[in-house]
Design a protein around this motif. Structure first.
Motif, PDB file in Angstrom:
ATOM      1  N   ILE A 224      -6.571  -7.675   0.438  1.00 14.15           N
ATOM      2  CA  ILE A 224      -5.559  -7.113   1.348  1.00 14.15           C
ATOM      3  C   ILE A 224      -4.820  -8.231   2.077  1.00 14.15           C
ATOM      4  O   ILE A 224      -3.586  -8.196   2.231  1.00 14.15           O
ATOM      5  CB  ILE A 224      -6.218  -6.152   2.350  1.00 14.15           C
ATOM      6  CG1 ILE A 224      -6.784  -4.923   1.625  1.00 14.15           C
ATOM      7  CG2 ILE A 224      -5.218  -5.694   3.410  1.00 14.15           C
ATOM      8  CD1 ILE A 224      -7.583  -4.003   2.525  1.00 14.15           C
ATOM      9  N   TYR A 225      -5.572  -9.234   2.515  1.00 15.95           N
ATOM     10  CA  TYR A 225      -4.918 -10.345   3.232  1.00 15.95           C
ATOM     11  C   TYR A 225      -3.962 -11.105   2.309  1.00 15.95           C
ATOM     12  O   TYR A 225      -2.871 -11.494   2.732  1.00 15.95           O
ATOM     13  CB  TYR A 225      -5.972 -11.291   3.800  1.00 15.95           C
ATOM     14  CG  TYR A 225      -5.370 -12.481   4.501  1.00 15.95           C
ATOM     15  CD1 TYR A 225      -4.797 -12.344   5.770  1.00 15.95           C
ATOM     16  CD2 TYR A 225      -5.346 -13.731   3.888  1.00 15.95           C
ATOM     17  CE1 TYR A 225      -4.223 -13.433   6.412  1.00 15.95           C
ATOM     18  CE2 TYR A 225      -4.772 -14.823   4.508  1.00 15.95           C
ATOM     19  CZ  TYR A 225      -4.216 -14.675   5.780  1.00 15.95           C
ATOM     20  OH  TYR A 225      -3.637 -15.745   6.406  1.00 15.95           O
TER      21      TYR A 225
ATOM     22  N   ASN B 172      -2.306  -9.856   0.029  1.00 17.63           N
ATOM     23  CA  ASN B 172      -1.136  -9.000  -0.181  1.00 17.63           C
ATOM     24  C   ASN B 172      -0.244  -8.954   1.051  1.00 17.63           C
ATOM     25  O   ASN B 172       0.994  -8.948   0.924  1.00 17.63           O
ATOM     26  CB  ASN B 172      -1.602  -7.598  -0.558  1.00 17.63           C
ATOM     27  CG  ASN B 172      -0.452  -6.635  -0.766  1.00 17.63           C
ATOM     28  OD1 ASN B 172      -0.025  -5.962   0.162  1.00 17.63           O
ATOM     29  ND2 ASN B 172       0.048  -6.581  -1.991  1.00 17.63           N
ATOM     30  N   THR B 173      -0.841  -8.922   2.247  1.00 18.31           N
ATOM     31  CA  THR B 173      -0.063  -8.719   3.483  1.00 18.31           C
ATOM     32  C   THR B 173       0.254 -10.019   4.199  1.00 18.31           C
ATOM     33  O   THR B 173       1.211 -10.063   4.983  1.00 18.31           O
ATOM     34  CB  THR B 173      -0.829  -7.802   4.443  1.00 18.31           C
ATOM     35  OG1 THR B 173      -2.093  -8.412   4.781  1.00 18.31           O
ATOM     36  CG2 THR B 173      -1.085  -6.439   3.810  1.00 18.31           C
TER      37      THR B 173
ATOM     38  N   LYS C 194      -2.152  -6.747   9.919  1.00 20.97           N
ATOM     39  CA  LYS C 194      -1.898  -5.726   8.903  1.00 20.97           C
ATOM     40  C   LYS C 194      -3.162  -5.422   8.101  1.00 20.97           C
ATOM     41  O   LYS C 194      -3.424  -4.267   7.744  1.00 20.97           O
ATOM     42  CB  LYS C 194      -0.785  -6.191   7.964  1.00 20.97           C
ATOM     43  CG  LYS C 194       0.591  -6.259   8.609  1.00 20.97           C
ATOM     44  CD  LYS C 194       1.635  -6.688   7.603  1.00 20.97           C
ATOM     45  CE  LYS C 194       3.018  -6.759   8.241  1.00 20.97           C
ATOM     46  NZ  LYS C 194       4.038  -7.178   7.268  1.00 20.97           N
ATOM     47  N   THR C 195      -3.957  -6.456   7.833  1.00 23.22           N
ATOM     48  CA  THR C 195      -5.225  -6.232   7.131  1.00 23.22           C
ATOM     49  C   THR C 195      -6.138  -5.319   7.936  1.00 23.22           C
ATOM     50  O   THR C 195      -6.767  -4.406   7.391  1.00 23.22           O
ATOM     51  CB  THR C 195      -5.930  -7.579   6.879  1.00 23.22           C
ATOM     52  OG1 THR C 195      -5.079  -8.422   6.106  1.00 23.22           O
ATOM     53  CG2 THR C 195      -7.246  -7.373   6.143  1.00 23.22           C
TER      54      THR C 195
ATOM     55  N   VAL D  16      -4.866  -1.716   7.687  1.00 19.69           N
ATOM     56  CA  VAL D  16      -5.210  -1.111   6.394  1.00 19.69           C
ATOM     57  C   VAL D  16      -6.692  -0.736   6.356  1.00 19.69           C
ATOM     58  O   VAL D  16      -7.081   0.321   5.830  1.00 19.69           O
ATOM     59  CB  VAL D  16      -4.862  -2.074   5.241  1.00 19.69           C
ATOM     60  CG1 VAL D  16      -5.380  -1.523   3.920  1.00 19.69           C
ATOM     61  CG2 VAL D  16      -3.354  -2.281   5.169  1.00 19.69           C
TER      62      VAL D  16
ATOM     63  N   ALA E 239      -8.188   1.227   0.304  1.00 19.27           N
ATOM     64  CA  ALA E 239      -7.314   0.051   0.411  1.00 19.27           C
ATOM     65  C   ALA E 239      -5.968   0.319  -0.249  1.00 19.27           C
ATOM     66  O   ALA E 239      -4.914  -0.064   0.283  1.00 19.27           O
ATOM     67  CB  ALA E 239      -8.001  -1.156  -0.223  1.00 19.27           C
ATOM     68  N   GLU E 240      -5.998   1.006  -1.381  1.00 17.22           N
ATOM     69  CA  GLU E 240      -4.747   1.323  -2.092  1.00 17.22           C
ATOM     70  C   GLU E 240      -3.847   2.229  -1.250  1.00 17.22           C
ATOM     71  O   GLU E 240      -2.662   1.943  -1.064  1.00 17.22           O
ATOM     72  CB  GLU E 240      -5.085   1.990  -3.417  1.00 17.22           C
ATOM     73  CG  GLU E 240      -3.858   2.450  -4.195  1.00 17.22           C
ATOM     74  CD  GLU E 240      -4.227   3.323  -5.384  1.00 17.22           C
ATOM     75  OE1 GLU E 240      -3.304   3.874  -5.995  1.00 17.22           O
ATOM     76  OE2 GLU E 240      -5.420   3.456  -5.668  1.00 17.22           O
TER      77      GLU E 240
ATOM     78  N   ILE F 148      -2.582   0.410   1.998  1.00 16.11           N
ATOM     79  CA  ILE F 148      -1.477  -0.523   1.733  1.00 16.11           C
ATOM     80  C   ILE F 148      -0.188   0.245   1.437  1.00 16.11           C
ATOM     81  O   ILE F 148       0.907  -0.151   1.862  1.00 16.11           O
ATOM     82  CB  ILE F 148      -1.845  -1.449   0.550  1.00 16.11           C
ATOM     83  CG1 ILE F 148      -2.952  -2.411   0.974  1.00 16.11           C
ATOM     84  CG2 ILE F 148      -0.634  -2.214   0.045  1.00 16.11           C
ATOM     85  CD1 ILE F 148      -3.456  -3.285  -0.140  1.00 16.11           C
TER      86      ILE F 148
ATOM     87  N   MET G 104       3.066  -0.211   3.626  1.00 11.13           N
ATOM     88  CA  MET G 104       4.242  -0.709   2.933  1.00 11.13           C
ATOM     89  C   MET G 104       5.480   0.099   3.324  1.00 11.13           C
ATOM     90  O   MET G 104       6.543  -0.471   3.613  1.00 11.13           O
ATOM     91  CB  MET G 104       4.011  -0.629   1.423  1.00 11.13           C
ATOM     92  CG  MET G 104       5.190  -1.087   0.580  1.00 11.13           C
ATOM     93  SD  MET G 104       4.879  -0.885  -1.189  1.00 11.13           S
ATOM     94  CE  MET G 104       4.844   0.908  -1.319  1.00 11.13           C
TER      95      MET G 104
END
Length: 532
Positions: free
Chosen positions: A376-377, A379-380, A385-386, A389, A427-428, A431, A435
């Motif tokens: 996650i990190y 990605n963000t 934000k992590t 999520v 997590a999906e 995010i 998003m």
């Protein structure tokens, strides 16, 4: 408008789910209906071949009388193999069941409907007796003095015995140096657990309860008649025990030819005393003059484990999960059973596997969470934000725990597999939600429409509400794909339901809580960011 109240309410819901989780039972693996059951009665040691045969025939006849049973096959003792040292007191009866559609019906509220209309309701409210009810009815009819019943399934039984040596869901292993003391401790544990709630049957091995026929030869009498010890033992081995003298060939089959006295000449000690031993002079001497014949007690089988002698206590349970039962049983045994120095107790069976899995999950789950956090990190590129999520994880646990509680499922390795998979789905979806909020916020910034708190609120509404359809499609595609598993009834469905249940319940609450809680959390973060 109610950002803090919404967040506090979500925390309250999460905290309220914690006591529900601790009310869930625990087990190693969920019950997997194999379509075949195994009945393992344990009589007291010393049972004869004829009595074991008679008892098994009666038991098989009673079992076959149930309309759900297709055929029955019983076995006592061991085959010609060194890998299955089973005495006659270890009986195994394999009961093959008919398809569940042919089992007895149970009245339901829809039973008066036409047959065509009944089918949709059967997948939810079954109209056949349950496996547990069938086992309970059989157990009531198969009550014999001196016989302790245990019920399991063939594959499950073999797996349990290979991994732990215990053929019942719960067992106690007693270690020590003296077999008599081990048996005494086992009998005390048996008495302590007999009336404990959830105990269907309990049996402590009589490790010194074997019966042996002992021939104590009188050497001076043997010498008087000119006999050796070997001469007397030859008569005992061949005439009483039996000896293979040849082999008969019948086509491709071969059978050993064994010769010994007829049963009436060896069926009791008085008959054995009259067995004649030939002397070199041609005289026939009764065995009673050459040996003292007596029946003695001793260990029928000696177990050795971890370098110590051991004895087992088998506990069959019903109507309770393994975890809660062992917790209560430990307290009962600790209060009632005296364990001398040098002796120890170990709880085994499915409980041993369950403890082993718990230790492994203490490693697997943190590693899984760390991997999810890392991904996650990456990605963000933001720890805030992590963290937002990751709020999906406690939100999803609310639904997972409550659905398991409603369905009456215990926590097992299968449910944990479902929960670990749920973390990835959380997590999906998390995010995905973040998003859209970010897209809406960045679009407002680029358009110069982020000048007040009202503009921030409008951008969040645009990201969270006006684009709800794609978010719903993402969650519903995963959740509805798992729903048929919850209604399946075939072989293997019992385990798959435990995997799917936490995922379905978790996705539902995670989706709802994300829509309700993410916007307030995101709003607080962006508001604080704008002030600074």
């Amino acid at each position: 408008r109610f950002r803090k109240s919404t967040i506090v309410l979500a925390l309250i819901l999460f905290m309220a789910s914690i006591p529900i989780y601790f009310r869930l039972g625990s087990e190693f693996m969920p019950p997997l209906n194999e379509g075949v059951m195994m009945y393992m009665p344990t009589p007291l040691p010393g049972i004869s071949v004829t009595e074991a045969e008679r008892l098994m025939q009666i038991q098989d006849k009673i079992i076959k009388s149930f309309p759900e049973v297709e055929r029955v096959f019983g076995k006592a003792g061991r085959a010609e193999t060194a890998t299955d040292p089973a005495p006659f007191s270890m009986m195994e009866t394999t009961v093959v069941l008919k398809p569940e559609s042919e089992w007895r019906k149970v009245p339901r509220w829809y039973s008066s409907f036409p047959e065509l209309l009944q089918k949709p309701f059967r997948s939810v409210w079954r109209d056949r007796i349950s496996y547990e009810t069938l086992v309970s009815e059989m157990n009531e009819k198969l009550q014999f003095p001196g016989v302790t019943n245990a019920w399991t399934m063939p594959i499950k039984n073999r797996t349990d015995m290979l991994s732990t040596g215990i053929r019942t869901p719960v067992g106690i292993k007693i270690y020590g140096a003296d077999l008599q003391e081990i048996e005494k401790i086992g009998l005390s544990a048996e008495a302590a657990l007999k009336n404990l709630k959830g105990t269907r049957s309990v049996f402590a091995e009589r490790v010194t309860g074997g019966y042996f026929l002992d021939f104590d030869l009188k050497r001076e009498n043997l010498a008087r008649y000119g006999l050796s010890v070997e001469d007397a033992e030859d008569v005992i081995v061949s005439a009483i025990g039996g000896e293979n003298i040849s082999t008969t060939v019948e086509g491709r089959e071969r059978y050993p030819i064994s010769v010994r006295y007829a049963r009436e000449f060896r069926e009791d000690t008085d008959a054995l005393k009259r067995v004649l031993v030939p002397t070199p002079s041609g005289a026939q001497i009764p065995l009673a003059q050459l040996a003292e014949i007596k029946i003695i007690q001793g260990p029928a089988m000696i177990r050795d484990e971890n370098g110590k002698l051991s004895g087992y206590v088998y506990v069959d349970i019903a109507g309770i999960d393994v975890g809660h039962y062992v917790e209560e049983a430990k307290q009962k045994v600790a209060a009632s059973v005296h364990v001398p120095p040098g002796y120890s107790l170990s709880w085994s069976g499915q409980y041993e596997n369950m403890i082993r899995v718990k230790k492994r999950l203490l490693v697997v789950i943190p590693i899984t969470l760390c991997l999810i956090i890392f991904l996650i990190y990456m990605n963000t590129k933001s720890w805030i934000k992590t963290g937002i999520v990751l709020l999906a994880v406690p939100f999803s646990l609310i639904g997972a725990v409550w659905l398991l509680f409603i369905l009456g499922y215990n926590v097992s390795i299968a449910t944990w597999v479902g929960m670990i998979a749920l973390m990835g789905l959380d997590a999906e979806t998390g995010i995905f939600m973040l998003m859209y909020l970010d897209f809406s916020y960045q679009d407002a910034l680029r358009a110069g429409k982020m000048n007040s708190a009202k503009d921030l609120e409008e951008s969040i509404i645009h990201g969270a509400v006006k684009r709800i359809r794609p978010k719903m499609m993402t969650v519903m595609a995963a959740m509805l794909g798992l729903m048929p598993i919850l209604w399946s009834q075939g072989t293997g469905a019992d385990m798959m339901k435990r995997v799917a249940a936490p995922m379905v319940g978790g996705l539902l609450t995670s989706f709802l809580m994300e829509l309700l809680v993410y916007p307030p959390v995101y709003s607080l973060w962006r508001s604080q960011q704008r002030k600074s």
